[in-house]
Design a protein around this motif. Sequence first.
Motif, PDB file in Angstrom:
ATOM      1  N   THR A 146      45.504  52.496  47.711  1.00 30.51           N
ATOM      2  CA  THR A 146      44.723  51.304  47.407  1.00 30.51           C
ATOM      3  C   THR A 146      44.221  51.444  45.978  1.00 30.51           C
ATOM      4  O   THR A 146      43.617  52.462  45.633  1.00 30.51           O
ATOM      5  N   ILE A 147      44.510  50.435  45.152  1.00 32.37           N
ATOM      6  CA  ILE A 147      44.206  50.508  43.721  1.00 32.37           C
ATOM      7  C   ILE A 147      43.343  49.317  43.322  1.00 32.37           C
ATOM      8  O   ILE A 147      43.632  48.169  43.677  1.00 32.37           O
ATOM      9  N   ALA A 148      42.297  49.573  42.558  1.00 33.73           N
ATOM     10  CA  ALA A 148      41.420  48.521  42.049  1.00 33.73           C
ATOM     11  C   ALA A 148      42.156  47.711  40.984  1.00 33.73           C
ATOM     12  O   ALA A 148      42.852  48.267  40.133  1.00 33.73           O
ATOM     13  N   ALA A 149      41.984  46.374  41.042  1.00 36.50           N
ATOM     14  CA  ALA A 149      42.651  45.500  40.073  1.00 36.50           C
ATOM     15  C   ALA A 149      41.880  44.195  39.935  1.00 36.50           C
ATOM     16  O   ALA A 149      40.850  43.985  40.578  1.00 36.50           O
ATOM     17  N   SER A 150      42.390  43.324  39.074  1.00 35.38           N
ATOM     18  CA  SER A 150      41.852  41.989  38.859  1.00 35.38           C
ATOM     19  C   SER A 150      43.023  41.038  38.687  1.00 35.38           C
ATOM     20  O   SER A 150      43.979  41.347  37.978  1.00 35.38           O
ATOM     21  N   ALA A 151      42.947  39.889  39.349  1.00 38.88           N
ATOM     22  CA  ALA A 151      44.049  38.920  39.274  1.00 38.88           C
ATOM     23  C   ALA A 151      43.547  37.571  38.793  1.00 38.88           C
ATOM     24  O   ALA A 151      42.442  37.142  39.141  1.00 38.88           O
ATOM     25  N   ALA A 152      44.376  36.902  37.999  1.00 36.56           N
ATOM     26  CA  ALA A 152      44.152  35.508  37.631  1.00 36.56           C
ATOM     27  C   ALA A 152      44.991  34.656  38.577  1.00 36.56           C
ATOM     28  O   ALA A 152      46.115  35.022  38.916  1.00 36.56           O
ATOM     29  N   GLY A 153      44.451  33.522  38.999  1.00 34.44           N
ATOM     30  CA  GLY A 153      45.113  32.715  40.015  1.00 34.44           C
ATOM     31  C   GLY A 153      45.989  31.594  39.517  1.00 34.44           C
ATOM     32  O   GLY A 153      46.184  30.620  40.226  1.00 34.44           O
ATOM     33  N   MET A 154      46.543  31.717  38.321  1.00 36.06           N
ATOM     34  CA  MET A 154      47.413  30.666  37.790  1.00 36.06           C
ATOM     35  C   MET A 154      48.848  31.165  37.706  1.00 36.06           C
ATOM     36  O   MET A 154      49.131  32.158  37.036  1.00 36.06           O
TER      37      MET A 154
END
Length: 150
Positions: free
Chosen positions: A74-82
């Motif tokens: 399990t890896i921490a991340a950030s996603a943009a929803g476009m």
Amino acid sequence: EWFSEAQYVVPINADFTVVDLATGKSFNARRTVGSGHADCEPLTASDTAKMKEIWGGTLNWNKRSVLIKIGGRTIAASAAGMLHAGNDGAPGGTWTSWRSDNYGAGTNYDYIKGNDAHGHFDLHFYKSIGHSSGVENATHQKNVLKSAGK
């Protein structure tokens, strides 16, 4: 860190699950391209619908704290929803006259067909950078740290 580890844990063509930190909702995706950060696509039309639901029913550039589940990790991340820079009606990796989100003509970054998605979304990890800017995005980095519990 993206350059020393995450890009190898989530290599191009790897499938994984994206879990939204705030809601616990998830969808499946694949990293299709990307060097400064991962460019990814939902795997199926159902996954695209789940992605839209997480982002409030419509695709947008809002950045969200997420967890990536891959290979027992399990890896921490950030996603943009476009979803952007793609054309589901043209072969991936080829030149196309139209790409989503007003990207105009250029290389088609839509490799998975039939998933109700035109293009890819951005997935950032610790110390990843923007493709054009070459610098870390402060909001993405803040989200990654939040996902990591910091």
